[in-house]
Design an enzyme around this catalytic site. Sequence first.
Site, PDB file in Angstrom:
ATOM      1  N   GLU A 285      -2.672  -0.550   6.041  1.00 10.05           N
ATOM      2  CA  GLU A 285      -1.816   0.633   6.185  1.00 10.05           C
ATOM      3  C   GLU A 285      -2.402   1.803   5.390  1.00 10.05           C
ATOM      4  O   GLU A 285      -1.705   2.516   4.670  1.00 10.05           O
ATOM      5  CB  GLU A 285      -0.370   0.352   5.767  1.00 10.05           C
ATOM      6  CG  GLU A 285       0.378  -0.504   6.762  1.00 10.05           C
ATOM      7  CD  GLU A 285       1.888  -0.451   6.613  1.00 10.05           C
ATOM      8  OE1 GLU A 285       2.410   0.565   6.103  1.00 10.05           O
ATOM      9  OE2 GLU A 285       2.543  -1.421   7.011  1.00 10.05           O
ATOM     10  N   ASP A 438      -2.857  -8.327   5.235  1.00  7.46           N
ATOM     11  CA  ASP A 438      -1.422  -8.527   5.210  1.00  7.46           C
ATOM     12  C   ASP A 438      -1.109  -9.368   6.443  1.00  7.46           C
ATOM     13  O   ASP A 438      -1.137  -8.878   7.567  1.00  7.46           O
ATOM     14  CB  ASP A 438      -0.688  -7.180   5.264  1.00  7.46           C
ATOM     15  CG  ASP A 438       0.827  -7.341   5.260  1.00  7.46           C
ATOM     16  OD1 ASP A 438       1.306  -8.478   5.427  1.00  7.46           O
ATOM     17  OD2 ASP A 438       1.528  -6.323   5.112  1.00  7.46           O
ATOM     18  N   ASN A 440       1.726 -10.943   7.041  1.00  7.36           N
ATOM     19  CA  ASN A 440       3.164 -10.956   7.343  1.00  7.36           C
ATOM     20  C   ASN A 440       3.686 -12.390   7.492  1.00  7.36           C
ATOM     21  O   ASN A 440       4.460 -12.703   8.405  1.00  7.36           O
ATOM     22  CB  ASN A 440       3.451 -10.148   8.620  1.00  7.36           C
ATOM     23  CG  ASN A 440       3.568  -8.655   8.329  1.00  7.36           C
ATOM     24  OD1 ASN A 440       4.342  -8.237   7.467  1.00  7.36           O
ATOM     25  ND2 ASN A 440       2.788  -7.846   9.019  1.00  7.36           N
TER      26      ASN A 440
END
Length: 470
Positions: A285, A438, A440
């Site tokens: 991100e 990441d 998740n």
Amino acid sequence: MTPGNYIRPYFYTTLLHGTLSIDEQLTNVLTRISSNIAKAASKKKKKNKNNPVEVPVKMMRTADEAAVEGEDVSCFGAFVAGAAGHSLLIGEDKYSIDVNPPMIKTVDLPKSMMAGFPVYPNKFEVMFASKESCILKWFKSDLKFETVKEAQSKLNQIVWLEANSGYSCYTTNDDIGRLIKVVVTPATNNRKGDEMEVISPVLVSAGPGECPFERRHALTKEPAGANRIRVVCYNILADLYADSDFARSKLFSSCPPYAIDMDYRKQLLIKELIGYNADLVCLQELDERLFLRDLQPTLEREGLEGYYDAKGGQVTEGCGIFFQKQKLRMVDHTRIILSDELQSNPLFEDWWEKISSNVKLVERVVQRTTTLQISVLESIENPSKQIVVGVTHLYFYPEADNIRLLQAGISMRLLQQVMSLCKTKHPEKDISLLFCGDFNSTPEFGVYRFMKTQFIDVDDPDWSSSKFTF
């Protein structure tokens, strides 16, 4: 301008008030300059309308002071190709001509400055020079203020105290309430352009106190040492996901608005990353603008070289990798869109054949723009060692465990293929794999089980409606 100054592109354009063709005759250009100067002067002398101002403008040869004339003389020949041998005479004042001088386009200071954190240009653009060659001098106001409005009303009373030179300026608690000023001089080789002065739009404010990462910094005061690498991996929350009413009211409702603002967050982020003395930093991100304006120039000065890769589609965030140039060098780097590879790469022909039978699964997989960033790095200390680094950010949706499993599988197969290619090309080298991101996922989910065992059973609950095994 005063005699002895240079005629530079921005001043020259102001004199002409319009687009200039390089093929235009010099005579026409000089007439236009004279006319525009006369018009500007007349506006300042409205009482003398009966006595129009006339300002003669001539191009002179430096060698013999003779006028440059003739219908065959072009604007390009006079102002660019022949600039070194020409000067411009405006009235009685003579000007040298400087072609493509170093120039500052934009310098902005951030709208959040905290004591104990570095201040650097929020936006910094130059022409005909590199930012690294520009000269930055920093100053702090001798006075302290309660508000910006008060500071702005007393600008003429401020004595500016020189604080630092270089790309950034560090602040302390004693600077709370002060204004910061930077004076930037564009430069390249032995040439310098006109400086630009910028005063901060805010006062230095108090910092947040001790941050959790400062306690972690106690463990990373020194670099990792020879034949070791220290890795940092973070999802840093892209500004496009934080800067909305929904994000502020629902996702981050307990976070004060000032603290979620990127100008505030990036100060903490940069200080945290620098304090880890990392050899490898993998980010998810990552805003493209944050990479270009903040992380890349700041971490470059800490010896870290950076690469950014956006997600597919129109999204302006993606993955980034930074590595310590004294320890590692980039051998190869590529960006892969996982859904594209799944459909087109022969490596996944068997998977795509099975997935294609599930229309809903196909739709969900194809719509994802998840990126895999792959870098092959080689040790500077020991060139016989290479490391394949993968960085990704798996699909976030809570009920999409099957999509994350597929994305993890695609990523691992691609990374293993790169490792095989490296080993084939350099059989004598020791090739390692590092997969960061990441995901998740937490240990109770299928992605973790797959990473650990390299297998997911056909009956694994995370497949949900999908029936597919690696």
